[in-house]
Write a protein that holds these residues in place. Structure first.
Motif, PDB file in Angstrom:
ATOM      1  N   UNK A 162     -16.438 -14.228 -52.931  1.00 50.41           N
ATOM      2  CA  UNK A 162     -15.701 -13.156 -53.601  1.00 50.41           C
ATOM      3  C   UNK A 162     -14.701 -12.524 -52.633  1.00 50.41           C
ATOM      4  N   UNK A 163     -15.144 -12.262 -51.403  1.00 52.97           N
ATOM      5  CA  UNK A 163     -14.248 -11.662 -50.413  1.00 52.97           C
ATOM      6  C   UNK A 163     -13.084 -12.587 -50.097  1.00 52.97           C
ATOM      7  N   UNK A 164     -13.362 -13.883 -49.915  1.00 53.76           N
ATOM      8  CA  UNK A 164     -12.295 -14.841 -49.626  1.00 53.76           C
ATOM      9  C   UNK A 164     -11.278 -14.874 -50.763  1.00 53.76           C
ATOM     10  N   UNK A 165     -11.773 -14.850 -52.002  1.00 52.96           N
ATOM     11  CA  UNK A 165     -10.875 -14.880 -53.161  1.00 52.96           C
ATOM     12  C   UNK A 165      -9.991 -13.635 -53.216  1.00 52.96           C
ATOM     13  N   UNK A 166     -10.568 -12.460 -52.929  1.00 56.25           N
ATOM     14  CA  UNK A 166      -9.790 -11.225 -52.956  1.00 56.25           C
ATOM     15  C   UNK A 166      -8.708 -11.228 -51.883  1.00 56.25           C
ATOM     16  N   UNK A 167      -9.009 -11.780 -50.709  1.00 57.63           N
ATOM     17  CA  UNK A 167      -8.001 -11.869 -49.655  1.00 57.63           C
ATOM     18  C   UNK A 167      -6.955 -12.915 -50.029  1.00 57.63           C
ATOM     19  N   UNK A 168      -7.400 -14.063 -50.512  1.00 60.07           N
ATOM     20  CA  UNK A 168      -6.493 -15.153 -50.867  1.00 60.07           C
ATOM     21  C   UNK A 168      -5.481 -14.720 -51.926  1.00 60.07           C
ATOM     22  N   UNK A 169      -5.922 -13.921 -52.883  1.00 65.27           N
ATOM     23  CA  UNK A 169      -5.052 -13.493 -53.984  1.00 65.27           C
ATOM     24  C   UNK A 169      -4.297 -12.200 -53.677  1.00 65.27           C
ATOM     25  N   UNK A 170      -4.470 -11.667 -52.472  1.00 67.18           N
ATOM     26  CA  UNK A 170      -3.734 -10.478 -52.073  1.00 67.18           C
ATOM     27  C   UNK A 170      -4.265  -9.182 -52.630  1.00 67.18           C
ATOM     28  N   UNK A 171      -5.472  -9.200 -53.196  1.00 65.96           N
ATOM     29  CA  UNK A 171      -6.056  -7.960 -53.714  1.00 65.96           C
ATOM     30  C   UNK A 171      -6.480  -7.024 -52.581  1.00 65.96           C
ATOM     31  N   UNK A 172      -6.888  -7.597 -51.458  1.00 64.74           N
ATOM     32  CA  UNK A 172      -7.162  -6.809 -50.267  1.00 64.74           C
ATOM     33  C   UNK A 172      -6.462  -7.471 -49.089  1.00 64.74           C
ATOM     34  N   UNK A 173      -6.066  -6.677 -48.095  1.00 63.81           N
ATOM     35  CA  UNK A 173      -5.299  -7.189 -46.963  1.00 63.81           C
ATOM     36  C   UNK A 173      -5.942  -6.744 -45.658  1.00 63.81           C
ATOM     37  N   UNK A 174      -5.548  -7.388 -44.558  1.00 60.50           N
ATOM     38  CA  UNK A 174      -6.063  -7.060 -43.232  1.00 60.50           C
ATOM     39  C   UNK A 174      -7.589  -6.969 -43.263  1.00 60.50           C
ATOM     40  N   UNK A 175      -8.197  -8.010 -43.779  1.00 63.51           N
ATOM     41  CA  UNK A 175      -9.636  -7.978 -44.049  1.00 63.51           C
ATOM     42  C   UNK A 175     -10.278  -9.216 -43.430  1.00 63.51           C
ATOM     43  N   UNK A 176     -10.686  -9.152 -42.165  1.00 65.21           N
ATOM     44  CA  UNK A 176     -11.309 -10.321 -41.544  1.00 65.21           C
ATOM     45  C   UNK A 176     -12.682 -10.627 -42.130  1.00 65.21           C
ATOM     46  N   UNK A 177     -12.971 -11.905 -42.271  1.00 67.75           N
ATOM     47  CA  UNK A 177     -14.265 -12.381 -42.746  1.00 67.75           C
ATOM     48  C   UNK A 177     -14.833 -13.259 -41.647  1.00 67.75           C
ATOM     49  N   UNK A 178     -15.924 -12.816 -41.053  1.00 65.08           N
ATOM     50  CA  UNK A 178     -16.481 -13.490 -39.886  1.00 65.08           C
ATOM     51  C   UNK A 178     -17.822 -14.124 -40.255  1.00 65.08           C
ATOM     52  N   UNK A 179     -17.908 -15.430 -40.106  1.00 60.45           N
ATOM     53  CA  UNK A 179     -19.162 -16.148 -40.306  1.00 60.45           C
ATOM     54  C   UNK A 179     -19.889 -16.221 -38.968  1.00 60.45           C
ATOM     55  N   UNK A 180     -21.145 -15.826 -38.956  1.00 57.39           N
ATOM     56  CA  UNK A 180     -21.921 -15.818 -37.717  1.00 57.39           C
ATOM     57  C   UNK A 180     -22.901 -16.991 -37.733  1.00 57.39           C
TER      58      UNK A 180
END
Length: 269
Positions: free
Chosen positions: A181-199
């Motif tokens: 969901x987070x990746x989709x929101x960033x990809x579609x420009x709904x949210x910006x400057x939003x790093x997603x870090x997989x640990x």
């Protein structure tokens, strides 16, 4: 007539309400909202549901509005205290708290508990956003600011609205749901400057390879979409990636560039 001890009776929270034993309904609020079977009398009850949904948004916005910059942390509820993933999570969120970030979780056990514990241990802000489930979990003891929601979509909005980054540790379907969901929101420009870090590179490498070789290879996503994910194996890496994405230097001050130095790609070569 003997009564079962309070500590052993099944309990469920429904928003501000607490139910035990026979008072617990057989379905959750989400189930009743989404279930379209049965008679058409649902048309007379949905307006009341709208008011309840509105109330949940108001409660969430009011409680979290002054949280400050924050990071949402996701991962398995099944991670046990003392395990490698549990301890790594506490280290990561302690480091985030020292860097000035509040930590937001689902408020439950496992990775969520570890994340709240780490933030609390570093005297940071520890937030838990629980959800009504058939099997009651309740908020863990390390949550300082907590809310329990009836509706998943209201809760999801709070995670995204009040976070500046997502940190995703090993987990199952719920974790993957939040991740994509987070990746989709960033990809579609709904949210910006939003790093997603997989640990955990060893845990995520198979998924990342599939996304690169199959999903991107078949043109289902663009090559640039793969750069929306970063990977880290240590607390220092997690903090560095998030700070860089927000244009902050090692000391937490804003950098010269709009987005700081680009983080290393997540994709195995």
């Amino acid at each position: 007539m003997s009564m079962e001890p309070e500590s052993r009776r099944t309990m469920r929270r429904q928003g501000p309400a607490m139910l035990r034993g026979r008072a617990i309904p057989k379905t959750t609020t989400d189930q009743r909202l989404l279930d379209r079977r049965g008679p058409s009398d649902w048309v007379h009850t949905d307006p009341w549901r709208v008011l309840r949904i509105q109330a949940e948004f108001v409660e969430g916005f009011g409680l979290l509005a002054e949280t400050g910059k924050a990071v949402s942390v996701f991962g398995s509820s099944r991670a046990r205290p003392g395990s490698e993933q549990y301890e790594l999570t506490t280290q990561i969120t302690a480091a985030l708290a020292r860097a000035g970030y509040a930590v937001i979780t689902g408020g439950g056990p496992g990775i969520m508990e570890a994340a709240n514990k780490g933030a609390a241990s570093a005297h940071g802000i520890s937030v838990g956003l629980g959800i009504e489930l058939p099997q009651e979990q309740g908020l863990n003891e390390f949550v300082d600011i907590g809310l329990e929601f009836r509706y998943f979509f209201v809760r999801k909005t709070m995670f995204v609205k009040y976070s500046q980054a997502f940190v995703v540790l090993p987990g199952g379907f719920g974790t993957l749901d939040e991740l994509f969901e987070a990746v989709t929101l960033v990809q579609t420009g709904k949210i910006t400057r939003f790093p997603i870090v997989l640990v955990g590179s060893s845990y995520w490498s198979g998924l990342l390879a599939w996304l690169r070789d199959v999903v991107c290879g078949e043109g289902k996503v663009s090559p640039g979409d793969l750069d929306l994910l970063s990977i880290a194996d240590s607390p220092d890496e997690v903090v560095r990636i998030i700070r860089a994405a927000h244009g902050e230097g090692a000391g937490g001050e804003p950098g010269d560039g709009a987005g700081g130095e680009p983080s290393e790609p997540a994709w195995p070569v």
